[in-house]
Write a protein that holds these residues in place. Structure first.
Motif, PDB file in Angstrom:
ATOM      1  N   ARG A 218      67.260  29.394   3.782  1.00  0.00           N
ATOM      2  CA  ARG A 218      67.762  30.321   4.657  1.00  0.00           C
ATOM      3  C   ARG A 218      68.797  31.036   3.735  1.00  0.00           C
ATOM      4  N   SER A 219      69.467  30.343   3.144  1.00  0.00           N
ATOM      5  CA  SER A 219      70.515  30.891   2.281  1.00  0.00           C
ATOM      6  C   SER A 219      70.056  31.515   1.002  1.00  0.00           C
ATOM      7  N   ILE A 220      69.054  31.656   0.780  1.00  0.00           N
ATOM      8  CA  ILE A 220      68.433  32.280  -0.432  1.00  0.00           C
ATOM      9  C   ILE A 220      68.262  33.931   0.062  1.00  0.00           C
TER      10      ILE A 220
ATOM     11  N   SER B  19      78.930  34.474   0.358  1.00  0.00           N
ATOM     12  CA  SER B  19      77.587  34.624  -0.705  1.00  0.00           C
ATOM     13  C   SER B  19      78.128  34.398  -2.097  1.00  0.00           C
ATOM     14  N   ILE B  20      77.248  33.876  -2.824  1.00  0.00           N
ATOM     15  CA  ILE B  20      77.535  33.956  -4.228  1.00  0.00           C
ATOM     16  C   ILE B  20      76.277  34.505  -5.114  1.00  0.00           C
TER      17      ILE B  20
ATOM     18  N   VAL C 245      69.967  35.341  -8.327  1.00  0.00           N
ATOM     19  CA  VAL C 245      69.979  34.799  -6.948  1.00  0.00           C
ATOM     20  C   VAL C 245      71.254  35.000  -5.835  1.00  0.00           C
ATOM     21  N   ILE C 246      71.214  35.744  -5.028  1.00  0.00           N
ATOM     22  CA  ILE C 246      72.112  35.717  -4.208  1.00  0.00           C
ATOM     23  C   ILE C 246      72.035  34.835  -3.041  1.00  0.00           C
ATOM     24  N   ALA C 247      72.989  33.970  -2.888  1.00  0.00           N
ATOM     25  CA  ALA C 247      73.077  32.831  -1.847  1.00  0.00           C
ATOM     26  C   ALA C 247      73.940  33.086  -0.644  1.00  0.00           C
ATOM     27  N   ASP C 248      73.724  33.169   0.322  1.00  0.00           N
ATOM     28  CA  ASP C 248      74.638  33.306   1.591  1.00  0.00           C
ATOM     29  C   ASP C 248      74.803  31.863   2.037  1.00  0.00           C
ATOM     30  N   VAL C 249      75.959  31.087   1.903  1.00  0.00           N
ATOM     31  CA  VAL C 249      75.915  29.666   2.117  1.00  0.00           C
ATOM     32  C   VAL C 249      76.097  29.633   3.960  1.00  0.00           C
ATOM     33  N   SER C 250      76.665  30.666   4.426  1.00  0.00           N
ATOM     34  CA  SER C 250      76.689  30.606   5.770  1.00  0.00           C
ATOM     35  C   SER C 250      75.706  30.838   6.586  1.00  0.00           C
ATOM     36  N   ALA C 251      74.577  31.021   5.848  1.00  0.00           N
ATOM     37  CA  ALA C 251      73.161  31.189   6.512  1.00  0.00           C
ATOM     38  C   ALA C 251      72.590  29.756   6.849  1.00  0.00           C
TER      39      ALA C 251
END
Lengths: 435, 435
Positions: A420-422, A62-63, A388-394
């Motif tokens: 889905r990453s947001i 996540s970023i 924004v928190i983004a989970d790239v693995s989503a």
């Protein structure tokens, strides 16, 4: 130091603002106070030894990044999103766009659609949006109300058009257009939400009389309002302007009527002349690059390099429904693609973009265009926490990501994540979306 | 008529195969038998009065459509997906691609990555994939094993390259390359899964000796194997070919060595000469259009119109990791975009595509390229049920969709859905993914 309600976000965080440098820091921490203001930023070791608060630890893929600023989109066109993209601008307006916009005279329809629009953009990480509404004043207020209720930072424009040979049913009287704009601005301010502001929004010069533009320019100045409109999107539109104003350039027409300020957002700007670019830079007006729409309507491809060389601030817009995607991540992707199309076409240039500049276009440069970069556009101390928190693995299998540097993870997010990453979206510290 | 294990899918179904006609039928029904064969198709009223079976009723915003055929992608490059897209082809191969492909000599890495690759593509609706592997024979078998286990229809190619001045560590000896290819083909067939086949896969002529190409051409003929390779992707690559084969065109080199059959898939094909196009059409070979990759690596833009006019079958590929998206829906979107870029560049043409032709490129034309259009590529009676159910409302607010015709809903799916919309994926009747 501890203060009631402080949160400390810890993990990979986009704190850089220079696209030539690293954007994302590893093991970073940001302290957000109970008013939603960023009060500290530093290495997690440094911050955690000095601050107390609720710790929000980001996952390994996540970023945390600044929220996106969609500097150009049309709320009433979302009903057409992803359809009707087979005609160039003027035919597209006539056949698809004016018909759907005219439906917003219906209050129930307006409320239902505007609620869905704000949900759509917020869930894709758009923390600030510059909306074009319709010509209907109540519709503008309905849209602003949704932004306020759902917590989005927004500039909401009642659209002005007192000339419309393409669709005579979708047209205002000049005086009414001015009065309604002033009324909508008052009502929007009356919502009492400092995140939501009215913005002066002549559709584009071909649809506005000179007297209307003059009145709007005057209102913008007197009420210190930002201005948004379109310019030089399409060659047919430019031809129209030449016929109507044979002695003035397109930008001149706006400028003579007080519509080119340092808070003026000029969407598209594909076919600006060199002198127009110079003028824009002098005035501090911004280009809003809308590559998705420019491709879809076959308008052309912005030469971002010459815009940058002319010292014009370039922001980014989805331009729904000329653009088919409400996601600013897609807009960033298309901005990079536009630059690569220029490289393919011109062969000699090597000025194509990587993901970083489009990311800045879609965040900090949007804030600069609106002159709110003291408040948002990046995660710097003193600014409000629009994030924004983004989970790239989503979006992508974790095994593909295992050796990523923080900026590589951000690059994947820009290049191939999907909504889905947001996972979390914040405006002024308040969570306004979570997946 | 009732038969054990029949399922009847009822709702909006893509049954059309002519991009100039309606593709999606409302109130349609398809009967799938227990072997995964489509045994009937018609209006739901007609079908439901004549057939019994488990009824699968699609939701109001869902569409049943043929599964996607990704006719060109590189499994071992998924670790680079969405990164490293800043260099043209030959530099990109040298700096990013050969390094990651060489890691697949490690068995554990190969198994882990290939499993994730097949999950990634299946979950995006790719029911048939034409994979390039690496030069390692065990890696090809590992990939084929994953396809078999996860239920994907696949063509798996051990890559051949006995010339590689760009990366001497990633290179085979000629004889070994041939022996390993034959071994991998046997092993893949030995999996006993009729969905998974080996495919002859010389990387591209610049990386193959003439004797290697001859041996591969012979093997393709003797073992009746499909062939896949690259051609005319990039001007630097074409220059290489001119230097090495001053007396032959690029396609000639493949043809002289028995590599241009009616089951030959030639990726990119951007810079084909008129005589090459004519030859391809005569031979029945197919172009695999890879627009995402062509943009990202600034290779060029395929002129789909001249390919179509030359009567060449055009299939579609994601070309991961030249392309950043593993989704064939994105590939369709980019194919339309490529056609619009051609329109922007050439001004005079009006041959830009709407969503329908790219949809056919990514389904039926892929099947035609492989000569399996008797089995898959469309939902026609007698074919195997390779299909996707897509819920467009998982990507877009339902209120935006309320007045859509079935084809408008499909258009939205192609233009602006995201992977959340892929709810169920079937190969030969078996559900291989559900969200």
């Amino acid at each position: 130091m501890a203060a009631e309600g402080d949160r400390i976000f810890v993990g990979k965080i986009v704190v850089g603002t220079d696209p030539n440098e690293e954007l994302t820091k590893n093991d970073w921490a940001i302290v957000v106070d109970s008013h939603g203001i960023i009060k500290a930023s530093g290495s997690s070791e440094h911050i955690l030894s000095r601050f107390d608060g609720e710790i929000v630890k980001l996952g390994p893929y996540s970023i945390l990044m600044p929220g996106f600023i969609d500097a150009h989109l049309h709320a009433p066109q979302f009903g057409n999103i992803g359809t009707h993209q087979d005609l160039p601008l003027l035919d597209w307006l006539t056949n698809y766009t004016f018909p759907i916009e005219s439906k917003f005279s219906d209050k129930n329809f307006s409320e239902k659609m505007n609620a869905a629009v704000v949900r759509s953009t917020l869930s894709r990480g758009t923390t600030t949006a510059c909306y074009f509404g319709t010509i209907y004043k109540d519709d503008a207020v309905a849209l602003a109300t949704q932004c306020a209720e759902q917590g989005q930072r927004a500039y909401v424009g009642k659209v002005n058009m007192d000339i419309n040979p393409l669709a005579t049913y979708y047209l205002e009287k000049s005086a009414e257009s001015v009065v309604d704009t002033a009324w909508a601005a008052r009502e929007i301010r009356g919502l009492g939400n400092s995140l939501v502001e009215p913005i002066i929004t002549p559709r584009f010069a071909p649809s506005c009389s000179v007297s209307l533009m003059q009145s709007l320019g005057k209102m913008a100045k007197e009420q210190d309002m930002a201005i948004q409109t379109h310019i030089s999107e399409n060659e047919g539109e430019i031809q129209l302007m030449k016929e109507r104003f044979p002695n003035d350039g397109y930008l001149d027409v706006y400028e003579k009527n007080g519509l080119v300020s340092d808070r003026c957002l000029l969407a598209h700007s594909i076919y600006l002349t060199e002198s127009e670019k110079k003028k824009m830079a002098e005035k501090g007006a911004s280009i809003v690059h809308c590559p998705d729409s420019n491709f879809a309507l076959m308008s052309g491809v912005l030469d971002h390099q010459s815009a940058t060389e002319a010292n014009i601030n370039v922001a980014l817009g989805t331009d729904v429904a000329g653009g088919a995607s409400a996601s600013m991540v897609d807009a960033m992707r298309y901005a990079e693609l536009a630059s690569k199309i220029n490289t393919i076409n011109q062969k000699q240039t090597t000025s194509y973009l990587n993901f970083k500049k489009p990311f800045i276009y879609g965040t900090l440069n949007g804030a600069k265009a609106l002159k709110i970069d003291d408040k948002t556009g990046s995660l710097e101390v003193g600014k409000e926490f629009d994030a924004v928190i983004a989970d790239v693995s989503a979006s992508l299998e974790p095994v593909f990501l295992d050796n990523d540097s923080p900026d590589e993870l951000l690059e994947r997010f820009v290049h191939c994540s999907d909504p889905r990453s947001i996972t979390n979206v914040f405006v002024r510290g308040k969570q306004v979306f979570s997946s």
